[in-house]
Design an enzyme around this catalytic site. Structure first.
Site, mmCIF file in Angstrom:
data_model
loop_
_atom_site.group_PDB
_atom_site.id
_atom_site.type_symbol
_atom_site.label_atom_id
_atom_site.label_comp_id
_atom_site.label_asym_id
_atom_site.label_seq_id
_atom_site.Cartn_x
_atom_site.Cartn_y
_atom_site.Cartn_z
ATOM 1 N N LYS A 111 0.845 -1.208 0.000
ATOM 2 C CA LYS A 111 0.000 0.000 0.000
ATOM 3 C C LYS A 111 0.878 1.256 0.000
ATOM 4 C CE LYS A 111 -4.153 -1.702 -0.085
ATOM 5 N NZ LYS A 111 -4.759 -2.515 0.965
ATOM 6 N N LYS A 194 -4.669 -12.064 -8.671
ATOM 7 C CA LYS A 194 -5.685 -11.950 -7.614
ATOM 8 C C LYS A 194 -6.872 -11.115 -8.072
ATOM 9 C CE LYS A 194 -6.648 -9.855 -3.281
ATOM 10 N NZ LYS A 194 -6.277 -8.892 -2.263
ATOM 11 N N LYS A 197 -10.949 -5.507 -6.041
ATOM 12 C CA LYS A 197 -11.741 -4.381 -6.540
ATOM 13 C C LYS A 197 -10.877 -3.230 -7.024
ATOM 14 C CE LYS A 197 -13.026 -4.568 -1.772
ATOM 15 N NZ LYS A 197 -14.023 -5.212 -0.990
HETATM 16 P P1 TYM Z 1 -11.177 -7.229 1.908
HETATM 17 O O1 TYM Z 1 -12.259 -6.228 2.082
HETATM 18 O O2 TYM Z 1 -10.031 -6.904 1.013
HETATM 19 O O3 TYM Z 1 -11.766 -8.604 1.430
HETATM 20 C C1 TYM Z 1 -12.826 -9.233 2.110
HETATM 21 C C2 TYM Z 1 -12.634 -10.735 2.160
HETATM 22 O O4 TYM Z 1 -12.538 -11.264 0.836
HETATM 23 C C3 TYM Z 1 -11.356 -12.020 0.713
HETATM 24 N N1 TYM Z 1 -10.823 -11.868 -0.643
HETATM 25 C C4 TYM Z 1 -10.396 -12.881 -1.390
HETATM 26 N N2 TYM Z 1 -10.323 -14.200 -1.151
HETATM 27 C C5 TYM Z 1 -9.858 -14.976 -2.128
HETATM 28 N N3 TYM Z 1 -9.460 -14.511 -3.346
HETATM 29 C C6 TYM Z 1 -9.495 -13.193 -3.630
HETATM 30 N N4 TYM Z 1 -9.128 -12.756 -4.812
HETATM 31 C C7 TYM Z 1 -9.980 -12.306 -2.625
HETATM 32 N N5 TYM Z 1 -10.175 -10.966 -2.560
HETATM 33 C C8 TYM Z 1 -10.678 -10.711 -1.336
HETATM 34 C C9 TYM Z 1 -10.398 -11.467 1.748
HETATM 35 O O5 TYM Z 1 -9.422 -12.414 2.101
HETATM 36 C C10 TYM Z 1 -11.337 -11.141 2.872
HETATM 37 O O6 TYM Z 1 -11.586 -12.291 3.651
HETATM 38 N N6 TYM Z 1 -8.576 -6.621 6.152
HETATM 39 C C11 TYM Z 1 -9.767 -7.235 5.565
HETATM 40 C C12 TYM Z 1 -11.064 -6.771 6.209
HETATM 41 C C13 TYM Z 1 -11.086 -6.920 7.679
HETATM 42 C C14 TYM Z 1 -11.182 -8.159 8.402
HETATM 43 C C15 TYM Z 1 -11.158 -7.792 9.761
HETATM 44 C C16 TYM Z 1 -11.302 -9.480 8.006
HETATM 45 C C17 TYM Z 1 -10.988 -5.921 8.585
HETATM 46 N N7 TYM Z 1 -11.037 -6.434 9.840
HETATM 47 C C18 TYM Z 1 -11.241 -8.756 10.777
HETATM 48 C C19 TYM Z 1 -11.383 -10.452 9.037
HETATM 49 C C20 TYM Z 1 -11.347 -10.082 10.377
HETATM 50 C C21 TYM Z 1 -9.826 -6.857 4.097
HETATM 51 O O7 TYM Z 1 -9.274 -5.873 3.679
HETATM 52 O O8 TYM Z 1 -10.624 -7.673 3.339
#
Ligand code: TYM
Length: 331
Positions: A111, A194, A197
């Protein structure tokens, strides 16, 4: 009772990566566990500090959670910023989070490279906020995709450290979780590995995409000129298409295209057509529910209020106990 928690940032619509990496597990887990699923709107400010419509984005994710099968009667669905106790726990955890370990986190480094003009403290302390999310309900399992593995490891570090420093066995050590054992990484359509969004136009298939959009995106997916030797290894971009096929198509369809590849007779156009149609079959009912639910403002507000109340009750209890453990007392 097994406590399960996970969250998604409201920085865009949910895509197939979110679904197959995370939400699919939420839907299964809500049946037999005490589940907390939330929308990580505090987190979204680390990359999108001045969102044009934060509330609208949050609402959209809530609608998509429900459309994908989350049941507010079974799981607690809430918005992170409705639970200010999380911010307090984040503060406590930050007192025992060290610069060196935070700087070493891969997502922080990525990032920082992507947004060099905004390497803010929230970005650096993202793992302690995520640990606060998890620990606030003293969660045991965290269903996430593979990209969150390192963040989960940090949460374990912070939980263990708290227990050790205050000489308690208060926080359970949270485990990353996927039903199929290994954590999942769903690839995107642009060959970059990957689905995400923020990875650029055409890389992600969103649950809200209509049939025409899906066909267009899939037909544009990157491929090579085709195999030239029998049974040759697949390059990453082709492997990615097969990985996507595996999540939405039948094993027979996967086998058929695999055989065609191995015999060098594969036509990528046919594979893409099959992939697009199977994605449409999967997303279309969810998309319909998204459209219906989005129109039901009263229901969405009710779900969010009910979730906030339940989440706050659990969070307030933890904060009371954590304050007690650290030694804060009211006069
Ligand atoms: P975020 O918002 O980027 O994504 C949400 C969830 O989707 C999963 N994910 C994927 N899994 C497999 N393949 C992909 N291409 C893919 N893109 C996204 C992510 O692994 C995630 O599970 N930091 C986290 C949000 C968060 C969180 C938490 C999660 C904040 N606090 C506490 C668990 C527990 C995030 O940015 O996910």
């Amino acid at each position: 009772m097994n406590i399960v928690l996970s969250g998604i940032r409201p920085t865009g619509n949910l895509h197939l990566g979110n679904y197959f990496g995370a939400v699919k597990n939420f839907v299964k887990m809500q049946e037999e566990n005490q589940c907390f699923f939330f929308i990580a709107d505090y987190h979204s400010l680390t990359t999108h500090p001045t969102p044009a419509d934060l509330h609208g984005n949050v609402k959209q994710v809530l609608v998509e959670y429900l459309a994908a099968g989350l049941d507010p009667e079974k799981a607690t669905l809430y918005v992170q910023s409705d639970v200010p106790e999380i911010a307090e726990l984040y503060l406590f955890l930050n007192m025992n989070a060290y610069l060196g370990e935070l700087e070493r986190v891969t997502t922080f480094k990525e990032k920082a490279r992507k947004q060099p003009d905004n390497v803010n403290a929230g970005l650096l302390t993202y793992p302690s906020l995520m640990a606060a999310d998890i620990l606030i309900h003293r969660s045991h399992q965290v269903p996430v995709g593979k990209d969150q593995e390192q963040h989960l490891e940090m949460s374990r570090t912070f939980a263990r450290r708290f227990n050790r420093m205050y000489d308690v066995e208060y926080f359970p050590i949270p485990q990353a979780y996927n039903f199929g054992a290994d954590l999942v990484k769903i690839p995107g359509l642009d060959g970059s590995g990957k689905m995400g969004k923020s990875e650029g136009e055409g890389n992600a298939i969103f649950l809200i995409d209509d049939a025409k959009t899906i066909r267009k995106k899939v037909m544009k997916a990157v491929t090579d000129t085709g195999p030239t030797a029998l049974n040759q290894a697949k390059p990453d971009m082709i492997e990615n298409l097969f990985s996507l096929l595996k999540v939405v198509s039948t094993p027979e369809a996967v086998q058929y295209f695999d055989d065609q590849y191995n015999q060098c007779t594969i036509r990528y156009g046919d594979l893409k057509k099959q992939l697009a149609e199977d994605m449409i079959v999967f997303t279309e009912p969810i998309r319909q529910r998204i459209l219906d639910l989005a129109a039901d403002e009263a229901y969405i507000s009710k779900v969010a209020r009910m979730g906030a109340e339940k989440a706050r009750e659990s969070a307030a209890k933890t904060i009371r106990e954590v304050r007690e453990i650290i030694g804060f007392r009211h006069f």
